[in-house]
Every structure is written in C-alpha cells, then in structure tokens.
Enzyme design. Structure first.
Site, PDB file in Angstrom:
ATOM      1  N   GLY A 187      48.221  41.278  37.155  1.00  0.00           N
ATOM      2  CA  GLY A 187      47.294  42.198  36.489  1.00  0.00           C
ATOM      3  C   GLY A 187      46.027  41.555  35.963  1.00  0.00           C
ATOM      4  O   GLY A 187      45.328  42.159  35.132  1.00  0.00           O
ATOM      5  N   GLU A 209      38.928  35.346  39.960  1.00  0.00           N
ATOM      6  CA  GLU A 209      39.319  34.358  40.984  1.00  0.00           C
ATOM      7  C   GLU A 209      38.752  32.986  40.593  1.00  0.00           C
ATOM      8  O   GLU A 209      38.248  32.232  41.446  1.00  0.00           O
ATOM      9  CB  GLU A 209      38.853  34.776  42.389  1.00  0.00           C
ATOM     10  CG  GLU A 209      39.282  36.170  42.835  1.00  0.00           C
ATOM     11  CD  GLU A 209      40.783  36.335  43.081  1.00  0.00           C
ATOM     12  OE1 GLU A 209      41.528  35.336  43.018  1.00  0.00           O
ATOM     13  OE2 GLU A 209      41.224  37.476  43.307  1.00  0.00           O
ATOM     14  N   ALA A 210      38.854  32.679  39.312  1.00  0.00           N
ATOM     15  CA  ALA A 210      38.226  31.465  38.779  1.00  0.00           C
ATOM     16  C   ALA A 210      38.862  30.185  39.321  1.00  0.00           C
ATOM     17  O   ALA A 210      38.254  29.113  39.255  1.00  0.00           O
ATOM     18  CB  ALA A 210      38.295  31.485  37.248  1.00  0.00           C
ATOM     19  N   TYR A 260      51.924  35.877  50.539  1.00  0.00           N
ATOM     20  CA  TYR A 260      52.323  35.213  49.298  1.00  0.00           C
ATOM     21  C   TYR A 260      53.475  35.970  48.655  1.00  0.00           C
ATOM     22  O   TYR A 260      53.637  37.182  48.854  1.00  0.00           O
ATOM     23  CB  TYR A 260      51.131  35.147  48.327  1.00  0.00           C
ATOM     24  CG  TYR A 260      50.066  34.179  48.783  1.00  0.00           C
ATOM     25  CD1 TYR A 260      50.166  32.822  48.495  1.00  0.00           C
ATOM     26  CD2 TYR A 260      48.979  34.604  49.536  1.00  0.00           C
ATOM     27  CE1 TYR A 260      49.205  31.920  48.936  1.00  0.00           C
ATOM     28  CE2 TYR A 260      48.007  33.703  49.980  1.00  0.00           C
ATOM     29  CZ  TYR A 260      48.138  32.370  49.666  1.00  0.00           C
ATOM     30  OH  TYR A 260      47.191  31.470  50.109  1.00  0.00           O
TER      31      TYR A 260
HETATM   32  N1  ADP Z   1      51.481  51.287  43.005  1.00  0.00           N
HETATM   33  C1  ADP Z   1      51.389  50.678  41.829  1.00  0.00           C
HETATM   34  N2  ADP Z   1      51.660  51.342  40.699  1.00  0.00           N
HETATM   35  C2  ADP Z   1      51.576  50.761  39.495  1.00  0.00           C
HETATM   36  N3  ADP Z   1      51.213  49.476  39.328  1.00  0.00           N
HETATM   37  C3  ADP Z   1      50.936  48.764  40.433  1.00  0.00           C
HETATM   38  C4  ADP Z   1      50.995  49.306  41.722  1.00  0.00           C
HETATM   39  N4  ADP Z   1      50.644  48.325  42.613  1.00  0.00           N
HETATM   40  C5  ADP Z   1      50.382  47.225  41.865  1.00  0.00           C
HETATM   41  N5  ADP Z   1      50.560  47.497  40.566  1.00  0.00           N
HETATM   42  C6  ADP Z   1      50.411  46.577  39.464  1.00  0.00           C
HETATM   43  O1  ADP Z   1      49.123  46.044  39.526  1.00  0.00           O
HETATM   44  C7  ADP Z   1      49.128  44.743  39.011  1.00  0.00           C
HETATM   45  C8  ADP Z   1      48.406  43.830  39.934  1.00  0.00           C
HETATM   46  O2  ADP Z   1      47.107  44.000  39.604  1.00  0.00           O
HETATM   47  P1  ADP Z   1      45.958  42.981  39.931  1.00  0.00           P
HETATM   48  O3  ADP Z   1      44.993  43.153  38.811  1.00  0.00           O
HETATM   49  O4  ADP Z   1      45.500  43.239  41.310  1.00  0.00           O
HETATM   50  O5  ADP Z   1      46.703  41.557  39.822  1.00  0.00           O
HETATM   51  P2  ADP Z   1      46.145  40.083  39.896  1.00  0.00           P
HETATM   52  O6  ADP Z   1      44.649  40.145  39.761  1.00  0.00           O
HETATM   53  O7  ADP Z   1      46.817  39.355  38.759  1.00  0.00           O
HETATM   54  O8  ADP Z   1      46.593  39.535  41.209  1.00  0.00           O
HETATM   55  C9  ADP Z   1      50.576  44.335  38.854  1.00  0.00           C
HETATM   56  O9  ADP Z   1      50.872  44.301  37.471  1.00  0.00           O
HETATM   57  C10 ADP Z   1      51.339  45.415  39.559  1.00  0.00           C
HETATM   58  O10 ADP Z   1      52.545  45.667  38.919  1.00  0.00           O
HETATM   59  C1  LIG Z   2      48.858  30.603  45.649  1.00  0.00           C
HETATM   60  C2  LIG Z   2      47.568  30.600  46.378  1.00  0.00           C
HETATM   61  C3  LIG Z   2      46.776  31.729  46.408  1.00  0.00           C
HETATM   62  N1  LIG Z   2      45.618  31.720  47.089  1.00  0.00           N
HETATM   63  C4  LIG Z   2      44.791  32.929  47.135  1.00  0.00           C
HETATM   64  C5  LIG Z   2      45.474  34.192  47.563  1.00  0.00           C
HETATM   65  C6  LIG Z   2      44.626  35.267  46.914  1.00  0.00           C
HETATM   66  O1  LIG Z   2      43.539  35.558  47.776  1.00  0.00           O
HETATM   67  C7  LIG Z   2      44.129  34.596  45.631  1.00  0.00           C
HETATM   68  C8  LIG Z   2      44.865  35.034  44.399  1.00  0.00           C
HETATM   69  O2  LIG Z   2      44.484  36.342  44.091  1.00  0.00           O
HETATM   70  P1  LIG Z   2      45.244  37.262  42.996  1.00  0.00           P
HETATM   71  O3  LIG Z   2      44.223  38.290  42.678  1.00  0.00           O
HETATM   72  O4  LIG Z   2      45.613  36.396  41.845  1.00  0.00           O
HETATM   73  O5  LIG Z   2      46.452  37.824  43.681  1.00  0.00           O
HETATM   74  O6  LIG Z   2      44.340  33.207  45.817  1.00  0.00           O
HETATM   75  C9  LIG Z   2      45.178  30.575  47.719  1.00  0.00           C
HETATM   76  O7  LIG Z   2      44.088  30.549  48.307  1.00  0.00           O
HETATM   77  N2  LIG Z   2      45.951  29.459  47.681  1.00  0.00           N
HETATM   78  C10 LIG Z   2      47.130  29.433  47.044  1.00  0.00           C
HETATM   79  O8  LIG Z   2      47.813  28.370  47.058  1.00  0.00           O
END
Ligand code: ADP
Ligand SMILES: Cc1cn([C@H]2C[C@H](O)[C@@H](COP(=O)(O)O)O2)c(=O)[nH]c1=O
Length: 216
Positions: free
Chosen positions: A14, A87-88, A184
């Site tokens: 999230g 995506e820092a 992943y």
């Molecule tokens: N269909 C859905 N309904 C409710 N929550 C969802 C759904 N799909 C993904 N999520 C929630 O969205 C969040 C992922 O959001 P995101 O901001 O894209 O994550 P991150 O940036 O950390 O990778 C997770 O907490 C997941 O549980």
């Molecule tokens: C573990 C891992 C992840 N990545 C990439 C995959 C996704 O494009 C981002 C993570 O995005 P999210 O919003 O946090 O899901 O990182 C990567 O390039 N290398 C890795 O080892």
C-alpha cells in the site's frame, strides 16, 4: 520542522496508495506537491496504486538532480509545498542526498516510498541511503501476507512460480504477473530462506511421496 520520511515495506503493502492519499489530502487544502517517480508499472511519468488510482508525476532519470529540479521550478515562480518520491528504491544514493538537501535548504517535507530490499534480500542502494538519512522510517501498517499466513517481510522474484536468486537487481514487475513470466511474490523470512513460494509449496503438498497411503 520539515522532514525526510521513508515509508517502507514489501511490494503490495500500500505504499503508492498512501502516497496518493497524502497527495490528495494536501491538495484538498490547497497545497501543491512535486511528485517524482521512477519505473512505475503504469508507465513513464505515472504514480499508480493497485487500487486503480493514478496521478501524473515527474519521471526521474539517471542524471536528474532532484534538488536542482526543484530550485529551477521554484525560481520560475512555480509552487511546490512538499515533495513525494515513489519507487524511491530506484533512486541513486546521490539523488537521496539531493532530497535531504531539499528538506534542509528549501525547507520542504519530503515523503519517499519504496521497498527496502531486493529479491535477494539485499538493500537497494537508494533505500540504504534513505535509511541512513531519513528523519523517520515508517513501516507500513497494512502488512502483506506470505502464503502461509505469516507477515510477509521479503520480496521474492519468481519465474514460472519458482523463486530465482540470479538476475539484475532492477526488473519492473508485479505480484500478479502470470506464472510463466518473471513475477514477484511476498514471503515471510522463513519461506524466503527456503525459497518456498505458493506454487512450490502446493507442488510439495501434492507430491506422491507425501500423499496419504490408501488402504486396500
Ligand atoms: N481488489 C482489491 N481490493 C482491495 N484492496 C486491494 C485490491 N487489490 C490490491 N489491493 C490492496 O492494494 C494495496 C497495494 O497497493 P499499492 O499502493 O499498489 O502497493 P505498493 O505501492 O506497496 O506496492 C495492498 O494493500 C492490497 O491489499
Ligand atoms: C523485489 C524487487 C522488485 N523490483 C521492482 C518490481 C516493481 O516494479 C517494483 C516494486 O514496486 P511496488 O510498487 O513496491 O510493488 O520494484 C525490482 O526491480 N527488483 C527487485 O528485486
């Protein structure tokens, strides 16, 4: 006091959603954010969350000086009241130093979002620098779960559902990518160490030598 805050967590916990919420709440009060991102799955110049929300962002490149970008922006009479960097983990350590300078010299809050470790559970250089420089590191509250139900703390890269430990550090992808491609999966440490993904755990459970013996 302005702060550099690192919101960290596994994939799919999230982070981007929180970034968009922070942006929404501040813009609802008339504040203007500068949003940086790099390699978002939704494409260049986008900050997207899996919940379907998306906003435009400045795509950071290898040579982008984030401090100089903001100084130039402000000196043209444009506004920036705070900074979001999604995506820092993909930012270079020098770019994290530039974000720290934005906090200290331009007196803007900087909210950075990213995963801390890669698929080999090694720190991304940008995340390492964030841990070193941030005023606060916040671990996201809504944790992702491993297939076993434990809290997921690690990111696994999979090919055909099988965890791999060789390859480039950066490969853009998702936890929902089809089993044939590079994808992943988030795992607890125990299952990351054992390289046991949902697919390999399922296969192990179905293996003939662990099936119950039927009585004739
Ligand atoms: N269909 C859905 N309904 C409710 N929550 C969802 C759904 N799909 C993904 N999520 C929630 O969205 C969040 C992922 O959001 P995101 O901001 O894209 O994550 P991150 O940036 O950390 O990778 C997770 O907490 C997941 O549980
Ligand atoms: C573990 C891992 C992840 N990545 C990439 C995959 C996704 O494009 C981002 C993570 O995005 P999210 O919003 O946090 O899901 O990182 C990567 O390039 N290398 C890795 O080892």
């Amino acid at each position: 006091m302005p702060e550099l805050v690192f919101f960290s967590g596994t994939m799919d916990c999230g982070k981007s959603t929180l970034a968009l919420q922070i942006e929404h709440n501040r813009s609802a009060r008339g504040l203007v954010g500068m949003i940086f991102t790099r390699n978002d799955r939704a494409g260049e110049g986008k900050l997207s969350s899996r919940l379907g929300l998306v906003t435009d962002a400045v795509e950071v490149g290898d040579g982008t000086d984030l401090y100089a970008y903001l100084v130039d922006h402000l000196s043209r009479g444009r506004r920036a009241d705070y900074v979001i960097a999604d995506e820092a983990q993909f930012l270079a350590p020098e770019q994290i130093d530039q974000l720290a300078r934005v906090v200290d010299d331009l007196e803007l809050d900087v909210y950075a979002f990213g995963i801390t470790t890669d698929f080999r559970s090694k720190l991304f250089p940008g995340s390492q620098r964030l841990v070193e420089l941030a005023d606060r590191v916040e671990v996201l509250q809504v944790e992702a779960l491993c297939w076993c139900g434990a809290r997921a703390t690690h990111n696994a890269r999979t090919v055909g559902g099988v965890m791999v430990v060789e390859g480039a550090q950066v490969v853009v992808g998702d936890v929902t990518d089809s089993a044939d491609e590079v994808g992943y999966e988030v795992l607890c440490r125990r299952h990351h160490r054992r390289r046991m993904t949902a697919a390999t755990a399922r296969a192990a459970a179905l293996a003939p030598d662990v099936l119950p013996v039927t009585q004739g």
